[in-house]
Design a protein around this motif. Structure first.
Motif, PDB file in Angstrom:
ATOM      1  N   LEU A 128       0.840  -1.200   0.000  1.00 60.68           N
ATOM      2  CA  LEU A 128       0.000   0.000   0.000  1.00 60.68           C
ATOM      3  C   LEU A 128       0.875   1.251   0.000  1.00 60.68           C
ATOM      4  O   LEU A 128       0.569   2.232  -0.698  1.00 60.68           O
ATOM      5  CB  LEU A 128      -0.950  -0.009   1.204  1.00 60.68           C
ATOM      6  CG  LEU A 128      -1.923   1.158   1.318  1.00 60.68           C
ATOM      7  CD1 LEU A 128      -2.781   1.294   0.059  1.00 60.68           C
ATOM      8  CD2 LEU A 128      -2.819   0.983   2.546  1.00 60.68           C
ATOM      9  N   ALA A 129       1.969   1.234   0.739  1.00 59.35           N
ATOM     10  CA  ALA A 129       2.895   2.368   0.746  1.00 59.35           C
ATOM     11  C   ALA A 129       3.410   2.642  -0.669  1.00 59.35           C
ATOM     12  O   ALA A 129       3.494   3.806  -1.100  1.00 59.35           O
ATOM     13  CB  ALA A 129       4.048   2.094   1.701  1.00 59.35           C
ATOM     14  N   GLN A 130       3.720   1.580  -1.395  1.00 56.50           N
ATOM     15  CA  GLN A 130       4.221   1.734  -2.768  1.00 56.50           C
ATOM     16  C   GLN A 130       3.146   2.311  -3.686  1.00 56.50           C
ATOM     17  O   GLN A 130       3.426   3.163  -4.537  1.00 56.50           O
ATOM     18  CB  GLN A 130       4.717   0.394  -3.301  1.00 56.50           C
ATOM     19  CG  GLN A 130       5.936  -0.119  -2.556  1.00 56.50           C
ATOM     20  CD  GLN A 130       6.314  -1.521  -2.965  1.00 56.50           C
ATOM     21  OE1 GLN A 130       6.559  -1.777  -4.139  1.00 56.50           O
ATOM     22  NE2 GLN A 130       6.358  -2.439  -2.002  1.00 56.50           N
ATOM     23  N   GLU A 133       2.752   6.001  -2.930  1.00 54.86           N
ATOM     24  CA  GLU A 133       3.860   6.757  -3.511  1.00 54.86           C
ATOM     25  C   GLU A 133       3.650   7.001  -4.999  1.00 54.86           C
ATOM     26  O   GLU A 133       3.892   8.093  -5.497  1.00 54.86           O
ATOM     27  CB  GLU A 133       5.187   6.002  -3.327  1.00 54.86           C
ATOM     28  CG  GLU A 133       5.785   6.182  -1.977  1.00 54.86           C
ATOM     29  CD  GLU A 133       7.151   5.515  -1.851  1.00 54.86           C
ATOM     30  OE1 GLU A 133       7.594   4.819  -2.793  1.00 54.86           O
ATOM     31  OE2 GLU A 133       7.763   5.709  -0.793  1.00 54.86           O
ATOM     32  N   ARG A 134       3.194   5.967  -5.693  1.00 54.10           N
ATOM     33  CA  ARG A 134       2.958   6.113  -7.143  1.00 54.10           C
ATOM     34  C   ARG A 134       1.848   7.128  -7.427  1.00 54.10           C
ATOM     35  O   ARG A 134       1.795   7.693  -8.508  1.00 54.10           O
ATOM     36  CB  ARG A 134       2.582   4.764  -7.767  1.00 54.10           C
ATOM     37  CG  ARG A 134       3.624   3.689  -7.553  1.00 54.10           C
ATOM     38  CD  ARG A 134       4.534   3.493  -8.748  1.00 54.10           C
ATOM     39  NE  ARG A 134       5.627   2.594  -8.439  1.00 54.10           N
ATOM     40  CZ  ARG A 134       5.595   1.276  -8.592  1.00 54.10           C
ATOM     41  NH1 ARG A 134       4.527   0.692  -9.090  1.00 54.10           N
ATOM     42  NH2 ARG A 134       6.648   0.561  -8.280  1.00 54.10           N
ATOM     43  N   GLN A 135       0.966   7.311  -6.428  1.00 54.86           N
ATOM     44  CA  GLN A 135      -0.114   8.294  -6.578  1.00 54.86           C
ATOM     45  C   GLN A 135       0.303   9.659  -6.013  1.00 54.86           C
ATOM     46  O   GLN A 135      -0.527  10.543  -5.875  1.00 54.86           O
ATOM     47  CB  GLN A 135      -1.371   7.798  -5.850  1.00 54.86           C
ATOM     48  CG  GLN A 135      -1.977   6.558  -6.461  1.00 54.86           C
ATOM     49  CD  GLN A 135      -3.139   6.033  -5.631  1.00 54.86           C
ATOM     50  OE1 GLN A 135      -3.024   5.835  -4.422  1.00 54.86           O
ATOM     51  NE2 GLN A 135      -4.269   5.803  -6.286  1.00 54.86           N
ATOM     52  N   ASN A 136       1.591   9.806  -5.690  1.00 55.30           N
ATOM     53  CA  ASN A 136       2.137  11.040  -5.111  1.00 55.30           C
ATOM     54  C   ASN A 136       1.479  11.433  -3.790  1.00 55.30           C
ATOM     55  O   ASN A 136       1.350  12.612  -3.489  1.00 55.30           O
ATOM     56  CB  ASN A 136       2.069  12.195  -6.118  1.00 55.30           C
ATOM     57  CG  ASN A 136       3.030  11.986  -7.265  1.00 55.30           C
ATOM     58  OD1 ASN A 136       4.176  11.590  -7.046  1.00 55.30           O
ATOM     59  ND2 ASN A 136       2.560  12.198  -8.480  1.00 55.30           N
ATOM     60  N   LYS A 137       1.076  10.447  -3.013  1.00 55.98           N
ATOM     61  CA  LYS A 137       0.502  10.685  -1.684  1.00 55.98           C
ATOM     62  C   LYS A 137       1.576  10.333  -0.654  1.00 55.98           C
ATOM     63  O   LYS A 137       1.479   9.342   0.059  1.00 55.98           O
ATOM     64  CB  LYS A 137      -0.760   9.845  -1.490  1.00 55.98           C
ATOM     65  CG  LYS A 137      -1.864  10.200  -2.467  1.00 55.98           C
ATOM     66  CD  LYS A 137      -3.080   9.306  -2.285  1.00 55.98           C
ATOM     67  CE  LYS A 137      -4.165   9.682  -3.277  1.00 55.98           C
ATOM     68  NZ  LYS A 137      -5.295   8.744  -3.208  1.00 55.98           N
ATOM     69  N   ARG A 138       2.619  11.133  -0.614  1.00 59.79           N
ATOM     70  CA  ARG A 138       3.811  10.841   0.184  1.00 59.79           C
ATOM     71  C   ARG A 138       3.526  10.730   1.678  1.00 59.79           C
ATOM     72  O   ARG A 138       4.047   9.825   2.333  1.00 59.79           O
ATOM     73  CB  ARG A 138       4.888  11.903  -0.055  1.00 59.79           C
ATOM     74  CG  ARG A 138       5.259  12.069  -1.518  1.00 59.79           C
ATOM     75  CD  ARG A 138       6.588  11.399  -1.825  1.00 59.79           C
ATOM     76  NE  ARG A 138       6.950  11.594  -3.215  1.00 59.79           N
ATOM     77  CZ  ARG A 138       6.832  10.661  -4.146  1.00 59.79           C
ATOM     78  NH1 ARG A 138       6.342   9.493  -3.850  1.00 59.79           N
ATOM     79  NH2 ARG A 138       7.191  10.891  -5.388  1.00 59.79           N
ATOM     80  N   LYS A 139       2.727  11.648   2.220  1.00 59.87           N
ATOM     81  CA  LYS A 139       2.446  11.606   3.668  1.00 59.87           C
ATOM     82  C   LYS A 139       1.697  10.328   4.048  1.00 59.87           C
ATOM     83  O   LYS A 139       2.010   9.703   5.055  1.00 59.87           O
ATOM     84  CB  LYS A 139       1.642  12.837   4.098  1.00 59.87           C
ATOM     85  CG  LYS A 139       2.504  14.051   4.373  1.00 59.87           C
ATOM     86  CD  LYS A 139       1.734  15.082   5.177  1.00 59.87           C
ATOM     87  CE  LYS A 139       2.663  16.062   5.808  1.00 59.87           C
ATOM     88  NZ  LYS A 139       2.707  17.358   5.206  1.00 59.87           N
ATOM     89  N   GLU A 144       2.089   4.181   6.038  1.00 62.46           N
ATOM     90  CA  GLU A 144       2.068   2.767   5.664  1.00 62.46           C
ATOM     91  C   GLU A 144       3.467   2.153   5.720  1.00 62.46           C
ATOM     92  O   GLU A 144       3.611   0.986   6.085  1.00 62.46           O
ATOM     93  CB  GLU A 144       1.426   2.575   4.287  1.00 62.46           C
ATOM     94  CG  GLU A 144       0.001   3.117   4.173  1.00 62.46           C
ATOM     95  CD  GLU A 144      -0.948   2.674   5.278  1.00 62.46           C
ATOM     96  OE1 GLU A 144      -0.751   1.619   5.910  1.00 62.46           O
ATOM     97  OE2 GLU A 144      -1.928   3.407   5.519  1.00 62.46           O
ATOM     98  N   TRP A 145       4.491   2.946   5.391  1.00 64.44           N
ATOM     99  CA  TRP A 145       5.863   2.433   5.525  1.00 64.44           C
ATOM    100  C   TRP A 145       6.167   2.135   6.995  1.00 64.44           C
ATOM    101  O   TRP A 145       6.830   1.146   7.313  1.00 64.44           O
ATOM    102  CB  TRP A 145       6.890   3.418   4.966  1.00 64.44           C
ATOM    103  CG  TRP A 145       7.021   3.413   3.467  1.00 64.44           C
ATOM    104  CD1 TRP A 145       6.879   4.481   2.629  1.00 64.44           C
ATOM    105  CD2 TRP A 145       7.330   2.299   2.619  1.00 64.44           C
ATOM    106  NE1 TRP A 145       7.070   4.089   1.326  1.00 64.44           N
ATOM    107  CE2 TRP A 145       7.352   2.755   1.293  1.00 64.44           C
ATOM    108  CE3 TRP A 145       7.585   0.944   2.862  1.00 64.44           C
ATOM    109  CZ2 TRP A 145       7.629   1.924   0.198  1.00 64.44           C
ATOM    110  CZ3 TRP A 145       7.848   0.106   1.785  1.00 64.44           C
ATOM    111  CH2 TRP A 145       7.871   0.599   0.474  1.00 64.44           C
ATOM    112  N   GLN A 146       5.663   2.979   7.897  1.00 64.76           N
ATOM    113  CA  GLN A 146       5.864   2.725   9.332  1.00 64.76           C
ATOM    114  C   GLN A 146       5.173   1.439   9.756  1.00 64.76           C
ATOM    115  O   GLN A 146       5.732   0.635  10.507  1.00 64.76           O
ATOM    116  CB  GLN A 146       5.367   3.921  10.160  1.00 64.76           C
ATOM    117  CG  GLN A 146       6.278   5.120  10.033  1.00 64.76           C
ATOM    118  CD  GLN A 146       5.688   6.404  10.578  1.00 64.76           C
ATOM    119  OE1 GLN A 146       4.492   6.503  10.857  1.00 64.76           O
ATOM    120  NE2 GLN A 146       6.533   7.410  10.736  1.00 64.76           N
TER     121      GLN A 146
END
Length: 177
Positions: A128-130, A133-139, A144-146
């Motif tokens: 989901l984090a990936q 990111e691809r959708q430019n939703k960095r925050k 999700e990376w956490q």
């Protein structure tokens, strides 16, 4: 591992329709990176009524970038799956395959469904984090990376790679050194 492989092959020769023997053989072959053996074993396990084998076969398709085949297989198998652990794995892999197809919204939906089934497993969060990111939703991706890091295990090959990705995304300054 070779010993285990021989034992599963022996079991299959005695009971050719025993799905768990085919499934376990597929896992051993996968550990040995004998992809052809793994594919054949998972197909036979599936033909003998073990839906989890479809999930593992679909994962092999994903690793080979055969996303359409993975989506087709998982979409069919998901309808017949009752077990929540298998359902989680299938939804996670379906999300992963949709990510590969660049169908980010559909990927996100499947991964969130997987998280609803089990919110203490890393793979859906890592994927989901990936997607985010691809959708430019960095925050949103950072959250999700956490979660990915919180639950991931270095003893799982996929998760070990995602741990490295998560650390790089959460600590970009450290990566630059």
């Amino acid at each position: 591992k070779m010993c285990a492989r021989r034992e599963y092959e022996k079991a299959i020769s005695l009971q050719p329709k025993l799905p768990i023997a085919h499934f376990n053989l597929g896992s051993v072959c996968e550990d040995q990176q004998d992809w052809n053996c793994a594919r054949i074993a998972y197909r036979r396990a599936s033909q003998n009524g073990l839906p989890a084998a479809d999930n593992n076969l679909a994962r092999l398709y994903i690793l080979e970038r055969k996303y359409d085949e993975a989506v087709e297989l998982l979409s069919q198998s998901l309808k017949q799956t009752k077990d929540n652990d298998t359902k989680y794995a299938m939804l996670k892999n379906l999300g992963w395959a949709k990510l590969g197809q660049k169908r980010y919204q559909q990927s996100q939906e499947k991964l969130r469904e997987a998280i609803k089934l089990n919110n203490q497993r890393a793979p859906a969060y890592c994927l989901l984090a990936q997607v985010l990111e691809r959708q430019n939703k960095r925050k949103d991706a950072q959250v999700e990376w956490q979660n990915c890091l919180r639950y991931a295990s270095i003893y799982n090959l996929d998760e070990a790679a995602w741990i490295d990705m998560a650390r790089a995304r959460l600590n970009p300054a450290q990566e630059a050194q």
